[in-house]
Scaffold this motif. Sequence first.
Motif, PDB file in Angstrom:
ATOM      1  N   ARG A  85       0.810  -1.223   0.000  1.00 32.20           N
ATOM      2  CA  ARG A  85       0.000   0.000   0.000  1.00 32.20           C
ATOM      3  C   ARG A  85       0.845   1.276   0.000  1.00 32.20           C
ATOM      4  N   PHE A  86       2.171   1.153  -0.031  1.00 31.42           N
ATOM      5  CA  PHE A  86       3.022   2.341  -0.069  1.00 31.42           C
ATOM      6  C   PHE A  86       2.689   3.156  -1.324  1.00 31.42           C
ATOM      7  N   ASP A  87       2.515   4.463  -1.143  1.00 32.56           N
ATOM      8  CA  ASP A  87       2.224   5.321  -2.287  1.00 32.56           C
ATOM      9  C   ASP A  87       3.492   6.051  -2.727  1.00 32.56           C
ATOM     10  N   GLN A  88       3.361   6.888  -3.731  1.00 27.21           N
ATOM     11  CA  GLN A  88       4.529   7.560  -4.293  1.00 27.21           C
ATOM     12  C   GLN A  88       5.206   8.474  -3.278  1.00 27.21           C
ATOM     13  N   GLN A  89       4.414   9.106  -2.422  1.00 29.38           N
ATOM     14  CA  GLN A  89       5.000   9.969  -1.391  1.00 29.38           C
ATOM     15  C   GLN A  89       5.873   9.156  -0.439  1.00 29.38           C
ATOM     16  N   GLN A  90       5.416   7.981  -0.054  1.00 27.29           N
ATOM     17  CA  GLN A  90       6.214   7.124   0.837  1.00 27.29           C
ATOM     18  C   GLN A  90       7.482   6.639   0.143  1.00 27.29           C
ATOM     19  N   GLU A 108      11.172   0.949  -5.689  1.00 25.85           N
ATOM     20  CA  GLU A 108       9.913   0.753  -6.402  1.00 25.85           C
ATOM     21  C   GLU A 108       9.641  -0.730  -6.625  1.00 25.85           C
ATOM     22  N   VAL A 111       7.989  -2.369  -3.532  1.00 27.42           N
ATOM     23  CA  VAL A 111       6.547  -2.130  -3.437  1.00 27.42           C
ATOM     24  C   VAL A 111       5.803  -2.959  -4.482  1.00 27.42           C
ATOM     25  N   ASN A 112       6.319  -2.966  -5.686  1.00 26.29           N
ATOM     26  CA  ASN A 112       5.723  -3.797  -6.738  1.00 26.29           C
ATOM     27  C   ASN A 112       5.713  -5.269  -6.340  1.00 26.29           C
ATOM     28  N   ARG A 115       3.054  -6.417  -3.879  1.00 28.39           N
ATOM     29  CA  ARG A 115       1.748  -6.645  -4.501  1.00 28.39           C
ATOM     30  C   ARG A 115       1.720  -8.002  -5.204  1.00 28.39           C
TER      31      ARG A 115
END
Length: 210
Positions: A85-90, A108, A111-112, A115
């Motif tokens: 659930r990490f977004d771009q800001q994180q 990146e 995070v990918n 998922r």
Amino acid sequence: MMPDGDPTATAAIASRRCPWLDCSKADYVAYHDDEWGVPLFDDQKLFEFITLEAAQAGLSWYTVLKKRPHYRQVFAGFAAEQVARFDQQQIEQLLQDPGIIRNRLKVEAAVNNARCFLAIQEAFGSFAAYQWRFVDGRPQVSNIRGPEDYRATSKASDAMSKDLKQRGFKFVGSTIIYAHMQACGMVNDHSLNCFRRQQIIDSYPALGLG
């Protein structure tokens, strides 16, 4: 802990461990003695290892190992459902953090991969069930006499790497996956003279590994 000021004792202890290990580093010794090559079935730990192995790409494992406590802190204890659930800001915040490997592609990818990891859990019941299929559910035990006997890949790592890529994972080349298999005990690559080799083999029956 290694003895201080006694080169003979230090050499004797080192001779009973794998040749790749720098026995002057206590945390490295602890990793070798307590974790490396031990069959692992806990999904959160497996996500930790596969994330850290990806972060290691092009670096030494010890470089990443030193940073592992901080990785655990900023990557939500390697809970895949939270990292997913990490977004771009994180992600941008992580890239400013000197406590991790500040490589955009690797962050990146973490995070990918979280998922993709969740998708495998849903499909197979657990990531452990998925990954152990590639060695037919039993550790592959090597006969390593010296540094020249270590290999970087195997048929199993080739197959797992290919399958992970097809499922959308990144930074999962065969060399990275073979290192993951070594760390998680899918492969027992402790050298023949290493005291941990037989100890781990002796643990297999209790783990239901034959």
